[in-house]
Design a protein around this motif. Structure first.
Motif, mmCIF file in Angstrom:
data_model
loop_
_atom_site.group_PDB
_atom_site.id
_atom_site.type_symbol
_atom_site.label_atom_id
_atom_site.label_comp_id
_atom_site.label_asym_id
_atom_site.label_seq_id
_atom_site.Cartn_x
_atom_site.Cartn_y
_atom_site.Cartn_z
ATOM 1 N N ASP A 47 0.855 -1.183 0.000
ATOM 2 C CA ASP A 47 0.000 0.000 0.000
ATOM 3 C C ASP A 47 0.891 1.233 0.000
ATOM 4 O O ASP A 47 1.404 1.644 1.038
ATOM 5 C CB ASP A 47 -0.898 -0.018 1.246
ATOM 6 N N GLN A 48 1.114 1.815 -1.160
ATOM 7 C CA GLN A 48 2.060 2.913 -1.267
ATOM 8 C C GLN A 48 1.503 4.078 -2.053
ATOM 9 O O GLN A 48 0.560 3.934 -2.836
ATOM 10 C CB GLN A 48 3.363 2.426 -1.899
ATOM 11 N N ALA A 49 2.112 5.230 -1.829
ATOM 12 C CA ALA A 49 1.683 6.446 -2.498
ATOM 13 C C ALA A 49 2.288 6.512 -3.897
ATOM 14 O O ALA A 49 3.404 6.044 -4.134
ATOM 15 C CB ALA A 49 2.099 7.674 -1.686
ATOM 16 N N LEU A 50 1.532 7.086 -4.810
ATOM 17 C CA LEU A 50 2.018 7.288 -6.173
ATOM 18 C C LEU A 50 3.000 8.458 -6.152
ATOM 19 O O LEU A 50 2.667 9.561 -5.734
ATOM 20 C CB LEU A 50 0.837 7.591 -7.092
ATOM 21 N N ALA A 51 4.232 8.195 -6.582
ATOM 22 C CA ALA A 51 5.277 9.218 -6.535
ATOM 23 C C ALA A 51 5.984 9.311 -7.881
ATOM 24 O O ALA A 51 5.886 8.410 -8.714
ATOM 25 C CB ALA A 51 6.279 8.894 -5.432
ATOM 26 N N PHE A 52 6.726 10.427 -8.088
ATOM 27 C CA PHE A 52 7.305 10.700 -9.402
ATOM 28 C C PHE A 52 8.770 11.127 -9.353
ATOM 29 O O PHE A 52 9.273 11.663 -10.318
ATOM 30 C CB PHE A 52 6.526 11.828 -10.095
ATOM 31 N N ASP A 53 9.462 10.905 -8.269
ATOM 32 C CA ASP A 53 10.833 11.398 -8.194
ATOM 33 C C ASP A 53 11.768 10.680 -9.154
ATOM 34 O O ASP A 53 12.538 11.303 -9.880
ATOM 35 C CB ASP A 53 11.356 11.270 -6.753
ATOM 36 N N ASN A 54 11.714 9.337 -9.167
ATOM 37 C CA ASN A 54 12.614 8.557 -10.005
ATOM 38 C C ASN A 54 11.849 7.438 -10.703
ATOM 39 O O ASN A 54 11.159 6.647 -10.046
ATOM 40 C CB ASN A 54 13.743 7.947 -9.170
ATOM 41 N N ILE A 55 11.982 7.383 -12.027
ATOM 42 C CA ILE A 55 11.346 6.344 -12.829
ATOM 43 C C ILE A 55 12.450 5.550 -13.520
ATOM 44 O O ILE A 55 13.354 6.131 -14.137
ATOM 45 C CB ILE A 55 10.398 6.944 -13.886
ATOM 46 N N VAL A 76 11.570 -0.382 -27.512
ATOM 47 C CA VAL A 76 10.706 -0.367 -26.342
ATOM 48 C C VAL A 76 9.308 0.051 -26.791
ATOM 49 O O VAL A 76 9.164 0.949 -27.624
ATOM 50 C CB VAL A 76 11.239 0.625 -25.283
ATOM 51 N N PRO A 77 8.246 -0.607 -26.308
ATOM 52 C CA PRO A 77 6.887 -0.222 -26.712
ATOM 53 C C PRO A 77 6.651 1.273 -26.525
ATOM 54 O O PRO A 77 7.005 1.843 -25.489
ATOM 55 C CB PRO A 77 5.997 -1.057 -25.776
ATOM 56 N N SER A 78 6.065 1.893 -27.532
ATOM 57 C CA SER A 78 5.850 3.339 -27.477
ATOM 58 C C SER A 78 5.008 3.741 -26.272
ATOM 59 O O SER A 78 5.158 4.843 -25.742
ATOM 60 C CB SER A 78 5.168 3.810 -28.766
ATOM 61 N N ARG A 79 4.132 2.859 -25.817
ATOM 62 C CA ARG A 79 3.290 3.168 -24.666
ATOM 63 C C ARG A 79 4.143 3.413 -23.420
ATOM 64 O O ARG A 79 3.833 4.284 -22.608
ATOM 65 C CB ARG A 79 2.324 2.004 -24.423
ATOM 66 N N LEU A 80 5.220 2.656 -23.263
ATOM 67 C CA LEU A 80 6.099 2.871 -22.115
ATOM 68 C C LEU A 80 6.792 4.221 -22.209
ATOM 69 O O LEU A 80 6.974 4.918 -21.207
ATOM 70 C CB LEU A 80 7.135 1.750 -22.006
ATOM 71 N N PHE A 81 7.203 4.603 -23.412
ATOM 72 C CA PHE A 81 7.801 5.922 -23.582
ATOM 73 C C PHE A 81 6.778 7.020 -23.299
ATOM 74 O O PHE A 81 7.120 8.079 -22.766
ATOM 75 C CB PHE A 81 8.364 6.079 -24.995
ATOM 76 N N ASP A 82 5.516 6.786 -23.666
ATOM 77 C CA ASP A 82 4.463 7.762 -23.364
ATOM 78 C C ASP A 82 4.353 7.969 -21.852
ATOM 79 O O ASP A 82 4.246 9.101 -21.372
ATOM 80 C CB ASP A 82 3.115 7.293 -23.919
ATOM 81 N N PHE A 83 4.362 6.853 -21.114
ATOM 82 C CA PHE A 83 4.323 6.956 -19.661
ATOM 83 C C PHE A 83 5.549 7.701 -19.140
ATOM 84 O O PHE A 83 5.447 8.559 -18.260
ATOM 85 C CB PHE A 83 4.249 5.566 -19.030
ATOM 86 N N ALA A 84 6.717 7.360 -19.675
ATOM 87 C CA ALA A 84 7.965 7.981 -19.218
ATOM 88 C C ALA A 84 7.916 9.495 -19.414
ATOM 89 O O ALA A 84 8.287 10.272 -18.525
ATOM 90 C CB ALA A 84 9.151 7.378 -19.958
ATOM 91 N N ALA A 97 9.535 13.935 -12.736
ATOM 92 C CA ALA A 97 10.329 12.739 -12.475
ATOM 93 C C ALA A 97 11.648 12.778 -13.228
ATOM 94 O O ALA A 97 11.740 13.325 -14.332
ATOM 95 C CB ALA A 97 9.551 11.495 -12.885
ATOM 96 N N GLU A 98 12.673 12.171 -12.621
ATOM 97 C CA GLU A 98 13.922 11.939 -13.323
ATOM 98 C C GLU A 98 13.851 10.546 -13.934
ATOM 99 O O GLU A 98 13.553 9.572 -13.239
ATOM 100 C CB GLU A 98 15.117 12.028 -12.378
ATOM 101 N N LEU A 99 14.132 10.458 -15.225
ATOM 102 C CA LEU A 99 14.032 9.183 -15.927
ATOM 103 C C LEU A 99 15.395 8.507 -15.986
ATOM 104 O O LEU A 99 16.377 9.098 -16.439
ATOM 105 C CB LEU A 99 13.504 9.388 -17.345
ATOM 106 N N HIS A 100 15.437 7.250 -15.535
ATOM 107 C CA HIS A 100 16.643 6.435 -15.589
ATOM 108 C C HIS A 100 16.385 5.291 -16.568
ATOM 109 O O HIS A 100 15.381 4.579 -16.441
ATOM 110 C CB HIS A 100 16.981 5.863 -14.210
ATOM 111 N N VAL A 108 19.127 3.077 -8.039
ATOM 112 C CA VAL A 108 18.248 4.209 -8.352
ATOM 113 C C VAL A 108 17.196 4.438 -7.283
ATOM 114 O O VAL A 108 16.792 5.568 -7.009
ATOM 115 C CB VAL A 108 17.567 3.981 -9.726
ATOM 116 N N ASP A 109 16.715 3.331 -6.644
ATOM 117 C CA ASP A 109 15.592 3.395 -5.705
ATOM 118 C C ASP A 109 14.394 4.069 -6.368
ATOM 119 O O ASP A 109 13.883 5.084 -5.892
ATOM 120 C CB ASP A 109 15.989 4.146 -4.436
ATOM 121 N N PRO A 110 13.908 3.495 -7.477
ATOM 122 C CA PRO A 110 12.845 4.152 -8.241
ATOM 123 C C PRO A 110 11.488 4.087 -7.550
ATOM 124 O O PRO A 110 11.217 3.193 -6.748
ATOM 125 C CB PRO A 110 12.822 3.347 -9.545
ATOM 126 N N ASP A 111 10.640 5.039 -7.882
ATOM 127 C CA ASP A 111 9.253 5.000 -7.429
ATOM 128 C C ASP A 111 8.424 4.077 -8.298
ATOM 129 O O ASP A 111 7.363 3.605 -7.880
ATOM 130 C CB ASP A 111 8.654 6.410 -7.464
#
Length: 287
Positions: free
Chosen positions: A155-163, A173-181, A189-192, A244-247
């Protein structure tokens, strides 16, 4: 991306894990303005288990048995709508489906009749991989769905610091994933982007060049590359998660035969089982 995610589906079995998915769906819907839909599948065998032996009727075609199933389905629908009202609010929809065939068939038929853009599912690594919409259902959904699936194990909060976007660079990579990124980047968010270098067939500079071409072709200019030397892809992804400890982790997964999945499981399934991080997966057709 916010205009593309209009309908979220939460498979719900009233377990603690299912609540993880429902709470994440609430946050996601508030973020993008999407509608939340819930579905619960009633297995006729489970109805028998709930009945006193004296009244349990095994023949599914028996009229009394049908009444038992209909009663359970009606009760589950009331409970489902109560959960929606309490956690999501007005405008959400819930549906209870009584299985007449296998779970995979029921899921496929349900998806054909709805317009779902994203599935959000709670899961637990302690459950049996063979279970579907009860217990660790997410792995089966990854095999049957053709839309993104967000798997949440706590049960966690939606966060955007690191993806963290995991890619093998062997295919686009599927374009949908890039759309999310790109959407998460717009939220700060910082994208890794990571790649597990498991062989010595390519030098690190060549891998870096290929990664840069792939990412920039998708329209992403700013990202942090992570080239991880590892014995296998799973080790590489887990090393990246540790660094990275991503969200949120973004991954693709491929369709495989039932036998392959039972014996080996996909890389994505292994990552889901071995990290507590939310994993957003885009299923891809078998190559």
């Amino acid at each position: 991306m916010n205009n593309q995610t209009k309908n979220i589906l939460v498979p719900f079995d009233f377990s603690e894990e299912a609540m993880f998915g429902l709470n994440m769906a609430r946050q996601w819907s508030e973020m993008v303005g999407a509608k939340v839909n819930m579905v619960h599948f009633v297995l006729p065998d489970d109805v028998v288990k709930d009945q006193h032996p004296k009244y349990a009727i095994m023949d599914i075609t028996d009229p009394q048995r049908q009444k038992q199933i209909e009663h359970v389905a009606a009760q589950k629908l009331i409970e489902l709508k109560k959960m929606l009202d309490e956690h999501i609010g007005l405008g959400a929809q819930g549906e209870v489906i009584v299985l007449q065939s296998g779970l995979s068939d029921a899921f496929e038929q349900f998806m054909q009749q709805t317009e779902i853009d994203l599935i959000i599912s709670g899961t637990s690594s302690s459950r049996n991989i063979a279970e579907f919409f009860t217990g660790n259902n997410s792995e089966q959904m990854l095999r049957d769905a053709d839309i993104p699936v967000l798997v949440v194990s706590s049960d966690q909060a939606l966060a955007f610091d690191n993806i963290l976007l995991a890619t093998d660079l062997s295919q686009a990579v599927p374009s949908r994933l890039f759309d999310f990124a790109k959407y998460f980047q717009s939220k700060g968010a910082e994208l890794h982007v990571m790649n597990a270098m498991t062989t010595e067939l390519m030098e690190e500079k060549d891998v870096a060049t290929k990664m840069d071409e792939l990412v920039r072709h998708a329209g992403i200019e700013k990202y942090s590359p992570h080239l991880i030397a590892a014995d296998d892809e799973l080790e590489g992804v887990l090393k990246s998660v540790s660094e990275v400890d991503p969200d949120l982790i973004l991954m693709k997964t491929h369709e495989r035969s039932d036998l392959e999945n039972v014996i080996f499981g996909s890389l994505t399934e292994k990552v889901i089982r071995q990290t507590a991080k939310p994993v957003l997966v885009q299923p891809m057709p078998a190559s």
